[in-house]
Design a protein around this motif. Structure first.
Motif, PDB file in Angstrom:
ATOM      1  N   GLY A 200       0.817  -1.221   0.000  1.00 15.03           N
ATOM      2  CA  GLY A 200       0.000   0.000   0.000  1.00 15.03           C
ATOM      3  C   GLY A 200       0.839   1.254   0.000  1.00 15.03           C
ATOM      4  N   GLY A 201       2.158   1.109  -0.255  1.00 16.90           N
ATOM      5  CA  GLY A 201       3.006   2.288  -0.419  1.00 16.90           C
ATOM      6  C   GLY A 201       3.365   2.960   0.887  1.00 16.90           C
ATOM      7  N   LYS A 202       3.112   2.300   2.033  1.00 22.91           N
ATOM      8  CA  LYS A 202       3.453   2.927   3.322  1.00 22.91           C
ATOM      9  C   LYS A 202       4.948   2.812   3.604  1.00 22.91           C
ATOM     10  CE  LYS A 202      -0.224   4.119   5.948  1.00 22.91           C
ATOM     11  NZ  LYS A 202      -1.145   3.790   6.984  1.00 22.91           N
ATOM     12  N   ALA A 203       5.557   1.741   3.044  1.00 18.15           N
ATOM     13  CA  ALA A 203       6.957   1.486   3.380  1.00 18.15           C
ATOM     14  C   ALA A 203       7.881   2.536   2.767  1.00 18.15           C
ATOM     15  CB  ALA A 203       7.342   0.085   2.911  1.00 18.15           C
ATOM     16  N   ALA A 204       7.508   3.105   1.640  1.00 18.56           N
ATOM     17  CA  ALA A 204       8.391   4.076   0.976  1.00 18.56           C
ATOM     18  C   ALA A 204       7.554   5.155   0.310  1.00 18.56           C
ATOM     19  CB  ALA A 204       9.230   3.342  -0.069  1.00 18.56           C
ATOM     20  N   ARG A 205       8.038   6.381   0.316  1.00 24.02           N
ATOM     21  CA  ARG A 205       7.313   7.459  -0.367  1.00 24.02           C
ATOM     22  C   ARG A 205       8.237   8.075  -1.407  1.00 24.02           C
ATOM     23  NH1 ARG A 205       2.663   7.546   1.493  1.00 24.02           N
ATOM     24  NH2 ARG A 205       2.195   7.383   3.689  1.00 24.02           N
ATOM     25  N   GLY A 206       7.723   8.302  -2.596  1.00 21.05           N
ATOM     26  CA  GLY A 206       8.532   8.940  -3.632  1.00 21.05           C
ATOM     27  C   GLY A 206       8.353  10.452  -3.575  1.00 21.05           C
ATOM     28  N   SER A 207       9.057  11.145  -4.449  1.00 28.78           N
ATOM     29  CA  SER A 207       8.865  12.587  -4.577  1.00 28.78           C
ATOM     30  C   SER A 207       9.119  12.933  -6.039  1.00 28.78           C
ATOM     31  CB  SER A 207       9.851  13.324  -3.681  1.00 28.78           C
ATOM     32  OG  SER A 207      11.141  13.213  -4.257  1.00 28.78           O
ATOM     33  N   ARG A 208       8.918  14.212  -6.368  1.00 24.75           N
ATOM     34  CA  ARG A 208       9.138  14.638  -7.744  1.00 24.75           C
ATOM     35  C   ARG A 208      10.594  14.355  -8.149  1.00 24.75           C
ATOM     36  NH1 ARG A 208       8.891  20.138  -9.379  1.00 24.75           N
ATOM     37  NH2 ARG A 208       8.978  20.627  -7.182  1.00 24.75           N
ATOM     38  N   HIS A 209      11.498  14.525  -7.200  1.00 27.62           N
ATOM     39  CA  HIS A 209      12.921  14.403  -7.512  1.00 27.62           C
ATOM     40  C   HIS A 209      13.387  12.955  -7.456  1.00 27.62           C
ATOM     41  CE1 HIS A 209      12.724  18.656  -7.187  1.00 27.62           C
ATOM     42  NE2 HIS A 209      12.249  18.545  -5.959  1.00 27.62           N
ATOM     43  N   GLN A 210      12.678  12.176  -6.659  1.00 27.84           N
ATOM     44  CA  GLN A 210      13.106  10.777  -6.525  1.00 27.84           C
ATOM     45  C   GLN A 210      11.896   9.863  -6.681  1.00 27.84           C
ATOM     46  OE1 GLN A 210      14.906   9.864  -2.784  1.00 27.84           O
ATOM     47  NE2 GLN A 210      16.111   8.213  -3.653  1.00 27.84           N
ATOM     48  N   PRO A 211      11.570   9.508  -7.950  1.00 28.88           N
ATOM     49  CA  PRO A 211      10.384   8.680  -8.144  1.00 28.88           C
ATOM     50  C   PRO A 211      10.525   7.323  -7.450  1.00 28.88           C
ATOM     51  CG  PRO A 211      11.504   9.138 -10.246  1.00 28.88           C
ATOM     52  CD  PRO A 211      12.329   9.753  -9.158  1.00 28.88           C
ATOM     53  N   LEU A 212       9.395   6.706  -7.197  1.00 29.23           N
ATOM     54  CA  LEU A 212       9.412   5.408  -6.515  1.00 29.23           C
ATOM     55  C   LEU A 212      10.022   4.332  -7.403  1.00 29.23           C
ATOM     56  CD1 LEU A 212       5.844   5.300  -4.942  1.00 29.23           C
ATOM     57  CD2 LEU A 212       8.021   5.366  -3.718  1.00 29.23           C
ATOM     58  N   ALA A 213      10.787   3.421  -6.800  1.00 30.95           N
ATOM     59  CA  ALA A 213      11.257   2.241  -7.528  1.00 30.95           C
ATOM     60  C   ALA A 213      10.043   1.377  -7.846  1.00 30.95           C
ATOM     61  CB  ALA A 213      12.241   1.482  -6.653  1.00 30.95           C
ATOM     62  N   THR A 214      10.158   0.565  -8.920  1.00 28.35           N
ATOM     63  CA  THR A 214       9.008  -0.249  -9.350  1.00 28.35           C
ATOM     64  C   THR A 214       8.406  -1.025  -8.191  1.00 28.35           C
ATOM     65  OG1 THR A 214      10.279  -0.593 -11.320  1.00 28.35           O
ATOM     66  CG2 THR A 214       8.276  -1.916 -11.120  1.00 28.35           C
ATOM     67  N   GLU A 215       9.290  -1.591  -7.332  1.00 26.72           N
ATOM     68  CA  GLU A 215       8.762  -2.440  -6.261  1.00 26.72           C
ATOM     69  C   GLU A 215       8.051  -1.623  -5.182  1.00 26.72           C
ATOM     70  OE1 GLU A 215      11.916  -2.184  -7.084  1.00 26.72           O
ATOM     71  OE2 GLU A 215      13.240  -2.068  -5.340  1.00 26.72           O
ATOM     72  N   ASP A 216       8.158  -0.305  -5.245  1.00 24.01           N
ATOM     73  CA  ASP A 216       7.495   0.515  -4.229  1.00 24.01           C
ATOM     74  C   ASP A 216       6.235   1.203  -4.751  1.00 24.01           C
ATOM     75  OD1 ASP A 216       9.311  -0.082  -2.219  1.00 24.01           O
ATOM     76  OD2 ASP A 216      10.705   1.446  -2.922  1.00 24.01           O
ATOM     77  N   VAL A 217       5.887   1.013  -6.035  1.00 22.23           N
ATOM     78  CA  VAL A 217       4.661   1.632  -6.552  1.00 22.23           C
ATOM     79  C   VAL A 217       3.494   0.864  -5.944  1.00 22.23           C
ATOM     80  CG1 VAL A 217       3.281   2.162  -8.587  1.00 22.23           C
ATOM     81  CG2 VAL A 217       5.774   2.288  -8.712  1.00 22.23           C
ATOM     82  N   PRO A 218       2.608   1.545  -5.211  1.00 19.74           N
ATOM     83  CA  PRO A 218       1.575   0.814  -4.473  1.00 19.74           C
ATOM     84  C   PRO A 218       0.650   0.009  -5.391  1.00 19.74           C
ATOM     85  CG  PRO A 218       1.599   3.143  -3.857  1.00 19.74           C
ATOM     86  CD  PRO A 218       2.537   2.996  -4.992  1.00 19.74           C
ATOM     87  N   SER A 219       0.445  -1.243  -5.067  1.00 18.20           N
ATOM     88  CA  SER A 219      -0.514  -2.045  -5.824  1.00 18.20           C
ATOM     89  C   SER A 219      -1.876  -2.065  -5.113  1.00 18.20           C
ATOM     90  CB  SER A 219       0.001  -3.473  -6.027  1.00 18.20           C
ATOM     91  OG  SER A 219       0.322  -4.037  -4.790  1.00 18.20           O
ATOM     92  N   PHE A 220      -1.931  -1.497  -3.910  1.00 20.07           N
ATOM     93  CA  PHE A 220      -3.207  -1.352  -3.200  1.00 20.07           C
ATOM     94  C   PHE A 220      -3.313   0.048  -2.613  1.00 20.07           C
ATOM     95  CE2 PHE A 220      -2.936  -5.948  -3.170  1.00 20.07           C
ATOM     96  CZ  PHE A 220      -4.251  -6.317  -3.390  1.00 20.07           C
TER      97      PHE A 220
END
Ligand code: SAM
Length: 337
Positions: free
Chosen positions: A262-282
């Motif tokens: 659910g994306g709680k473990a990692a948050r992206g930002s404009r400067h540092q987009p989320l790694a594929t494994e961190d894009v929330p699937s829920f």
């Protein structure tokens, strides 16, 4: 024929009050239509609720042949909208193909299973030390009579959170040197002798060991991990996953799964987009686990320990899930002792 199915359905509805049903239905919102999966059919309480509230179809899975046989006595009453499938939800991807609008897990043992002494889940009445939901494979008696003392202690400690795990394991090994331990009461008596008498309001002293054996016999935590991963793959975008658990080990796995996915473990930002494994699937629908309200507890005390967590599937791809991601304990037989 249909009259018999209708009568059997009416009887099944009268006999069983599923835990947190209103909350499950609200989260799944089957009025949206589509195909829903009830991964733990049991007495069919959720399945009938989902069908009553407008789902096009329900696929209901259970590993217990008795639950399947009972359901088949009334499934025709839904005129082809219900498919009942025998199997384990750890194998969901082999059992179900359709993209799903919703998946619900109601983890653990059913009251039908607990209440029958012959199934060996309970120490309230004597019965064979069995505990196999699928009625196949090694039983609790096989583990109790054949596992090493260290393995037994690990099972009781990891799956039962039993602090006297080593003492109880030692007593079992001593007792079985005299005679095999084949019944629920024989085991409960050995455990009782090792522990102080519980205070009023505390559970029976054998409760934790019985829970631990049940989890080990049915590989319940491994099944949950595989089931959650399969649900992530099978759900369509906007499909809803609901997980109802009854003890902390299961709830922790459900919670970690939704945190990780659910994306709680990692948050992206404009400067540092989320790694594929961190894009929330829920998208998480329950920030805190939902619990039964007083009205339900008054009529169904079993609901006391129930926790419901839910999430809505995004369009992100499903990813492989590791045991570490969700805090799955290493099974005792793999601990190298
Ligand atoms: C708590 S009951 C479900 C009750 C159900 N929600 C109802 O309303 O009647 C859990 C059911 O899940 C089944 N079950 C447990 N683990 C399973 C697994 N890994 N695969 C399939 N069924 C499982 C059990 O056999 C049991 O019938």
């Amino acid at each position: 024929m249909l009259a018999a199915a209708d009568a059997a359905l009416a009887k099944a509805r009268a006999l069983h009050a599923p835990v947190l049903l209103a909350e499950v239905i609200e989260a799944l919102s089957p009025a949206r239509g589509g195909v829903y999966l009830d991964a733990t059919f049991g007495a069919g309480g959720y399945t009938t609720g989902i069908l009553d509230h407008g789902a096009d179809r329900v696929i209901a899975v259970d590993r217990d042949p008795e639950a399947i046989a009972r359901g088949l006595t009334w499934s025709d009453a839904f005129g082809g909208r219900l498919d009942i499938v025998e199997g384990r939800f750890g194998d969901l991807e082999e059992l179900v193909e359709t993209p799903l609008a919703g998946v619900v897990f109601d983890i653990g043992v059913s009251s039908m299973q607990i209440d029958q002494p012959g199934r060996g889940f309970s120490f309230q009445k004597d019965g064979p030390l069995d505990m196999r939901m699928s009625q196949s494979g090694p039983s609790a008696a096989d583990i109790v009579n054949n596992a090493t003392q260290a393995q037994l202690a690990d099972i009781f400690f990891i799956y039962g959170e039993e602090r006297a795990s080593r003492r109880i394991a030692k007593a079992i090994v001593a007792a079985r040197a005299e005679t095999r331990i084949d019944t629920t009461l024989a085991l409960a008596e050995i455990i009782e002798r090792q522990l102080p008498r519980p205070k009023p309001g505390q559970p029976h002293s054998a409760t934790r060991v019985f829970q631990a054996l049940r989890i080990a016999v049915n590989d319940e935590l491994g099944e949950l991990a595989r089931g959650l991963a399969a649900a992530e793959t099978l759900l369509a975008e906007d499909g809803v996953l609901v997980v109802v658990t009854f003890h902390s080990l299961e709830d922790r796995i459900a919670k970690r799964f939704f945190q990780k996915r659910g994306g709680k473990a990692a948050r992206g930002s404009r400067h540092q987009p989320l790694a594929t494994e961190d894009v929330p699937s829920f998208e998480i629908m329950t920030n805190k686990a939902i619990r039964a309200v007083k009205d339900e507890l008054d009529v169904n005390p079993r609901a006391r320990s129930a926790r419901l967590r839910a999430g809505r599937r995004t369009d992100a791809p499903a990813l492989a899930l590791t045991a570490k991601d969700i805090g799955l304990p290493v099974p005792p037989e793999q601990r190298g002792r």
